[in-house]
Design a protein around this motif. Structure first.
Motif, PDB file in Angstrom:
ATOM      1  N   THR A  25       0.826  -1.204   0.000  1.00 15.50           N
ATOM      2  CA  THR A  25       0.000   0.000   0.000  1.00 15.50           C
ATOM      3  C   THR A  25       0.861   1.254   0.000  1.00 15.50           C
ATOM      4  O   THR A  25       0.599   2.203  -0.757  1.00 15.50           O
ATOM      5  N   ALA A  62       1.456   4.129  -3.159  1.00 13.89           N
ATOM      6  CA  ALA A  62       1.245   5.574  -2.988  1.00 13.89           C
ATOM      7  C   ALA A  62       2.448   6.381  -3.453  1.00 13.89           C
ATOM      8  O   ALA A  62       2.445   7.616  -3.355  1.00 13.89           O
ATOM      9  N   ALA A  98      -1.248   3.014   4.227  1.00 18.03           N
ATOM     10  CA  ALA A  98      -1.869   4.240   3.733  1.00 18.03           C
ATOM     11  C   ALA A  98      -1.644   5.401   4.686  1.00 18.03           C
ATOM     12  O   ALA A  98      -1.374   6.537   4.266  1.00 18.03           O
ATOM     13  N   VAL A 116      -3.222   9.539  -1.391  1.00 18.90           N
ATOM     14  CA  VAL A 116      -3.875   8.234  -1.290  1.00 18.90           C
ATOM     15  C   VAL A 116      -5.283   8.411  -1.841  1.00 18.90           C
ATOM     16  O   VAL A 116      -6.251   8.643  -1.121  1.00 18.90           O
ATOM     17  N   LEU A 156      -6.480   3.419  -4.982  1.00 18.72           N
ATOM     18  CA  LEU A 156      -5.843   3.099  -3.715  1.00 18.72           C
ATOM     19  C   LEU A 156      -6.751   3.476  -2.549  1.00 18.72           C
ATOM     20  O   LEU A 156      -6.870   2.730  -1.571  1.00 18.72           O
ATOM     21  N   VAL A 172      -8.253   1.076   0.369  1.00 13.58           N
ATOM     22  CA  VAL A 172      -8.147   1.358   1.798  1.00 13.58           C
ATOM     23  C   VAL A 172      -9.520   1.285   2.457  1.00 13.58           C
ATOM     24  O   VAL A 172      -9.675   0.754   3.563  1.00 13.58           O
TER      25      VAL A 172
END
Length: 576
Positions: free
Chosen positions: A129, A133, A438, A448, A452, A456
């Protein structure tokens, strides 16, 4: 005993190692531990009391499988891959002092945006993750393969047909590929041995030392299995269910041909079923929890709503045991093991509401291996060293880090996720790992958004749903917390230093009012595992004697090195 799982073929070259001069045939996919287990060699080291010890944790925590490899002592058989011609000998209790050259390792400093420690479900999700980003992410894993204990993968030397693998293998492989696609830098076979600040950690591998200076730190170091001492529990052939699962799933080797599984929790059910499917005779599954009652039925319905696939898996495991006519004994645990130089018999008994054996209920089974799974304890030495606040959960007898849903700890710039922060299962770990990745990215100003952000959001929903599942699971497997109920005065309580329960009790009675004082009085906690396995018993006895309650400061203080390392790792380059 070699076994075969669907989708895995042993295409590895065959190698030969030598154990005390005796040739041992092995697969190129083996560790020293799996090769010796397949060859029927149980003992790895000699303890200070002269007894033999063998593979126990299977994950580099306990040190019981220490052996001498090519004249180098202290090598852990469970983490050491085999090589053609390698020479293996049991690790003696003490070695004569001798001058040996101190190997100087190259030192490398790395400054990633985010450092993730541990490559299980939580660590993999956090690393992927944060990298997605746009951050530079470094993932450090002590073992040779990514996946951790839950997503443990077949050894690289195996030929794998992914379409035929079970779901757990495939889910792990998909997450590992996501990490690789995201461009995460990965260091495997590297152990973090010191943490002096969130941006100052030290690690070592086989050929170099590492100074790690991240801007943000995610700790996902997982957990290890709780130890419950009973007479004979140090006999070679007795290991944790996690160690047995690693042998079967990673190396395709069975822990034995006649196996008793005992403890508390769903992992034991899965391991027993895996062993049956591999052709092993499971003589019984002794589960500490009682038969499910009305409250457990309601909890089961809650679990079914939260994670129907996991419930289906559990029913499948139970069906496998039923078809194989494996006795499933509830409110029961192993209370004694016998056999002299290695385990040959296991005695189980029913337990009362306080976890003590009920007289007259003993049953004896002939075995050549016993697998123990009495729950888990977080691997929290790094988090505790950095000052992350913890709370003690009396129900589980374990520390849990004080953190938010995304694992953000009380220390700025540090997240603790997965079982390292508190035992909550693989799916909660993976969800919290994604949330931590995140959050760390947002902390550093990374965007973010888009897909993505949607991922999350999905991770947050999965976290809530699977925490509800775990709550139900805890109700179904509710059982008395076992500490010293099954031990006798002469039962070894500290495996590393061979300190008995009676010696620890005498130290407490003699005025040792803390774990540290007891360590100085008895040497309990001074061994290779640094108190990981005897801490629950020590803190329990001290609290009971002093009338105090257990808290985050009740156990042994974590300090570097967290696990044994060679002096050449600790010494400054050029130092003698």
């Amino acid at each position: 005993m070699r076994v075969r799982s669907d989708g895995i073929e042993d295409g590895a070259p065959q190698v030969e190692l030598h154990h005390e001069g005796r040739p041992v045939a092995a697969s190129g996919a083996d560790t020293v531990a799996s090769a010796l287990t397949d060859a029927g060699i149980r003992a790895c080291r000699t303890a200070v009391d002269g007894s033999a010890r063998g593979l126990f944790c299977g994950m580099g925590v306990c040190g019981e499988c220490a052996v001498v490899v090519d004249d180098r002592p202290g090598r852990l058989a469970c983490l050491t891959p085999v090589r053609e011609g390698m020479r293996v000998a049991p690790q003696p209790a003490a070695r004569p002092l001798a001058e040996e050259a101190v190997e100087e390792l190259e030192e490398v400093e790395l400054r990633p945006d985010v450092l993730v420690l541990g490559a299980g479900p939580a660590g993999l999700a956090a690393a992927a993750t944060a990298a997605e980003a746009g951050l530079r992410v470094l993932l450090v894993e002590e073992r040779a393969k990514l996946g951790g204990q839950y997503y443990k993968q077949p050894a690289t030397a195996f030929t794998v047909d992914e379409g035929s693998l079970d779901g757990q293998y495939r889910q792990g492989r998909a997450l590992i590929r996501r990490v690789q696609r995201a461009g995460v830098e990965v260091l495997t076979g590297v152990r973090v041995w010191g943490a002096f600040a969130p941006d100052h950690l030290l690690a070592a591998g086989e050929d170099r030392r590492w100074v790690l200076r991240p801007r943000r730190l995610v700790i996902a170091t997982g957990a290890f299995e709780r130890a419950v001492p009973f007479p004979g529990w140090t006999l070679p052939g007795i290991m944790t269910t996690g160690a047995a699962q690693t042998l079967v799933r990673a190396q395709q080797v069975a822990p034995g041909t006649r196996v008793l599984v005992s403890g508390n929790g769903p992992l034991n059910l899965q391991v027993a079923a895996d062993l049956v499917r591999a052709g092993v005779t499971v003589v019984a599954l002794a589960e500490v929890a009682a038969l499910p009652g009305p409250r457990a039925v309601r909890a089961g319905l809650r679990m079914l709503r939260s994670a129907p696939d996991l419930v289906r898996d559990g029913i499948g495991y139970a069906a496998t045991l039923a078809r194989a006519r494996v006795p499933v004994l509830t409110s029961t645990a192993i209370v004694r093991a016998e056999g002299g130089d290695e385990v040959r018999r296991a005695v189980v008994a029913r337990l009362d509401g306080e976890g003590r054996a009920v007289p007259g209920t003993e049953r004896t089974f002939e075995v050549d291996a016993v697998c123990l799974g009495f729950g888990f304890l977080p691997s929290n030495e790094i988090a505790r060293s950095l000052g992350c606040r913890h709370r003690y959960d009396a129900g589980t007898g374990a520390l849990a880090v004080e953190c938010g849903p995304d694992g953000r700890s009380s220390v700025d710039g540090v997240w603790v996720v997965g079982d390292a922060g508190g035992i909550a299962g693989a799916r909660v770990a993976e969800a919290r790992g994604a949330l931590a990745g995140a959050a760390a990215a947002a902390d550093l100003g990374a965007a973010v958004g888009g897909g993505l952000a949607e991922a999350v959001g999905q991770a947050e929903r999965l976290r809530r749903r699977n925490e509800a599942f775990q709550s139900g699971l805890a109700t179904v497997f509710r059982a008395p917390l076992l500490v010293d109920q099954l031990a006798e005065a002469d039962t070894t309580a500290c495996r590393c230093e061979s300190v008995t329960l009676g010696e620890i009790a005498a130290g407490v009675a003699g005025g040792a009012g803390s774990a540290g004082a007891l360590k100085r009085a008895t040497r309990a906690g001074m061994g290779r595992c640094q108190g990981r396995y005897c801490t629950p018993l020590v803190t329990h006895l001290v609290a009971r004697s002093t009338g105090t309650t257990v808290d985050e400061y009740a156990g042994f203080a974590p300090q570097a090195p967290f696990k044994p390392v060679e002096i050449g790792v600790v010494a400054e380059p050029g130092a003698r």
